[in-house]
Enzyme design. Structure first.
Site, short mmCIF file in Angstrom:
data_model
loop_
_atom_site.label_atom_id
_atom_site.label_comp_id
_atom_site.label_asym_id
_atom_site.label_seq_id
_atom_site.Cartn_x
_atom_site.Cartn_y
_atom_site.Cartn_z
CB SER A 28 41.98 44.59 41.46
OG SER A 28 42.76 44.59 40.28
CG ASN A 115 47.99 35.35 35.68
OD1 ASN A 115 47.12 36.20 35.80
ND2 ASN A 115 47.79 34.17 35.09
CB THR A 160 53.38 31.86 86.86
OG1 THR A 160 53.19 31.52 88.24
CG2 THR A 160 54.87 31.95 86.57
CG HIS A 161 49.16 30.30 87.20
ND1 HIS A 161 48.57 29.32 86.45
CD2 HIS A 161 50.37 29.81 87.58
CE1 HIS A 161 49.37 28.26 86.38
NE2 HIS A 161 50.47 28.54 87.06
CB SER A 282 36.37 59.68 80.16
OG SER A 282 34.98 59.77 80.42
CE LYS A 288 38.82 55.79 83.51
NZ LYS A 288 37.71 55.15 82.81
CG ASN A 290 40.47 56.01 79.77
OD1 ASN A 290 40.59 55.57 80.91
ND2 ASN A 290 39.36 56.58 79.33
CD GLU A 295 41.72 50.62 76.55
OE1 GLU A 295 40.55 50.23 76.60
OE2 GLU A 295 42.06 51.77 76.89
CE1 TYR A 322 45.84 35.74 39.42
CE2 TYR A 322 44.06 35.28 37.89
CZ TYR A 322 44.62 36.07 38.86
OH TYR A 322 43.96 37.21 39.28
CD GLN A 327 40.96 41.52 41.29
OE1 GLN A 327 41.35 41.39 40.12
NE2 GLN A 327 39.76 41.99 41.57
CE LYS A 330 47.23 41.91 43.81
NZ LYS A 330 46.31 40.80 43.90
N1 ARG Z 1 43.57 42.27 38.56
C1 ARG Z 1 43.97 40.92 38.59
C2 ARG Z 1 44.67 40.56 39.91
O1 ARG Z 1 45.01 41.41 40.64
C3 ARG Z 1 44.82 40.59 37.45
C4 ARG Z 1 44.65 39.21 37.02
C5 ARG Z 1 44.98 39.02 35.65
N2 ARG Z 1 44.93 37.66 35.23
C6 ARG Z 1 43.88 37.11 34.70
N3 ARG Z 1 44.07 35.91 34.27
N4 ARG Z 1 42.71 37.68 34.62
O2 ARG Z 1 44.87 39.41 40.21
#
Ligand code: ARG
Length: 464
Positions: A28, A115, A160-161, A282, A288, A290, A295, A322, A327, A330
């Protein structure tokens, strides 16, 4: 044994190194490296707390802190290399610390889990991001309120509408968006409280026998609450969901505004000019200009909503506590934050720089019988029951349309035919200017109401 060094999460229990494909699949660091500053912030607080409770010596904590700050500088300078042989940014930083400090560095992870780190870092990162978003929302509100002086005399048709409905002050429109973005700010502030909770100290999921002091860490990191249940908090991503929801709502507000202005910029509406710096051309049609920025703001709403959906589906069906699935939160969270900030930051100058085309607006403002409802309310105030007044005005609109005139242009006999109480005074509510002037209720487009609200917003937003 060398494997232990290369991959700190693989203890002596493993009889082989990880398959390269597994390393690649599970890493990650390619995306969580943007948590580095917050990871270091969290680790410094943890180390100092460990010294406060006597698990580390003061010297050990001090050298951990100094070395972490050095590592931060290296990363800030873009001189820190990452490799998937260390799964994530947390392991990279810890390994670098160990490389520099040896056994002292090996003590940092006492009483905490990755974690813990992931959740704490994400909370610290999101707290900053929410503050940034609040700032961006406030700038956008200032752009809307800032328009009010220049647009004070402009009346627009409200729909409205998507059919012409009633006349409103242009400023009433601007304040409508200001209110929406205010609710967004309130949602962000509310969500921030739960983001601002210390999870660190849940350790793997059950807590730790090391005598850590979580209040101490919370104070150091500015967290308002300390999570009370280690299983709950190590599985918790509610704060991510809430933020993604609040951001999705911001996106839908932006999208409504963008859609409205895209319509307004058409030849058919011809209500608004956008600054050319914010328009695109364009490659084939030379005429144009735009509204691509608008958009794309509308289009990027799909990404926000998609990310919210991803996050909700991600946590659905996970058992406590966990799971590695987490992961995946993110990329979705980073993307929604980046998207919404980019949209807000381009919207603010666009709102400030646009010009209402008052000539074109005024040329057609009396079309569509925008004053019909004011006329009906005038009849009601003469004692005519609403249902009857509604019907009467409908027939007057029909008659005016047949003649191709406005209500104010009908002979007064047409009014008197319907009720002898109706005389020339009726002209006092006809035409859009009179119709707007007739409004009274709190929150309406009545000029005094709008004026008072503008003043209130100016002082709330710190505008002079
Ligand atoms: N790279 C992992 C994450 O972002 C770390 C997790 C670590 N925990 C584990 N039990 N493997 O979630």
């Amino acid at each position: 044994m060398s494997n232990t060094v290369a991959s700190p999460s693989r203890s002596g229990v493993f009889d082989s190194a990880a398959d390269k494909r597994v390393e690649q699949f599970t890493e990650s660091v390619s995306f969580d490296q943007r948590l580095y500053a917050h990871d270091i912030q969290g680790s410094i607080a943890h180390a100092n707390m460990l010294a406060d409770v006597g698990v580390l010596t003061g010297d050990e904590a001090a050298s951990i802190e100094a070395t972490l700050l050095e590592i931060k500088q290296t990363i800030d300078d873009g001189e820190f290399a990452t490799s998937i042989s260390l799964e994530d940014i947390h392991m990279h930083i810890e390994q670098e610390l160990i490389d520099k400090l040896g056994d002292v560095g090996r003590k940092l992870h006492t009483g905490r889990s990755r974690n813990d780190q992931v959740s704490t870092d994400l909370r610290l990162w999101l707290r900053d991001a929410l503050d940034h978003i609040d700032q961006a929302l406030s700038s956008l509100q200032k752009s809307f309120v800032g328009r009010c002086a220049q647009d004070a005399d402009t009346i627009l048709p409200a729909y409205t509408h998507l059919q012409r409905a009633q006349p409103v002050l242009a400023n009433h429109y601007w304040l409508a968006y200001t209110e929406k973005f205010q609710r967004d700010r309130e949602r962000i502030a509310d969500c921030r409280k739960r983001v601002n909770t210390l999870s660190l100290g849940a350790a793997a999921l059950a807590g730790t026998s090391i005598p850590i002091d979580r209040e101490n860490v919370a104070k150091r990191l500015g967290f308002e609450l300390v999570a009370a249940n280690s299983i709950d908090i190590s599985s918790d991503r509610d704060f991510v969901l809430e933020a993604a929801f609040a951001l999705s709502v911001i996106s839908t507000h932006l999208s409504t505004w963008a859609e409205e202005w895209i319509l307004w910029k058409t030849v058919e509406f011809d209500f608004i000019d956008l600054p050319h710096e914010f328009c695109t051309g364009s490659s084939i049609m030379p005429q144009k200009v735009n509204p691509d920025v608008l958009e794309l703001i509308r289009g990027k709403t799909a990404r926000s909503i998609g990310n919210l959906q991803t996050l909700l589906v991600l946590v659905k069906g996970l058992p406590l506590a966990y799971n590695r699935d987490l992961q995946e939160d993110k990329p979705a969270l980073f993307d929604i934050v980046d998207t919404v900030i980019a949209c807000l930051e381009i919207a603010a100058p666009l709102v400030a720089g646009a010009t209402l085309k008052t000539q074109s607006i005024n040329a057609r403002i009396e079309e569509g019988y925008l004053d019909a409802t004011s006329l009906m309310e005038y009849l009601i105030q003469l004692g005519i029951p609403q249902r009857s007044a509604h019907h009467m005005v409908g027939s007057l609109v029909g008659e005016a349309a047949k003649r191709g005139v406005q209500l104010a242009e009908l002979p007064i006999e047409e009014f008197a035919k319907l009720d002898p109480k109706l005389d020339d005074n009726v002209l006092g509510v006809l035409g859009v200017k009179n119709a707007v002037g007739a409004f009274k209720s709190y929150g309406s487009t009545a000029p005094e109401q709008v004026k008072a609200q503008i003043e209130q917003w100016k002082s709330r937003l710190g505008l002079s």
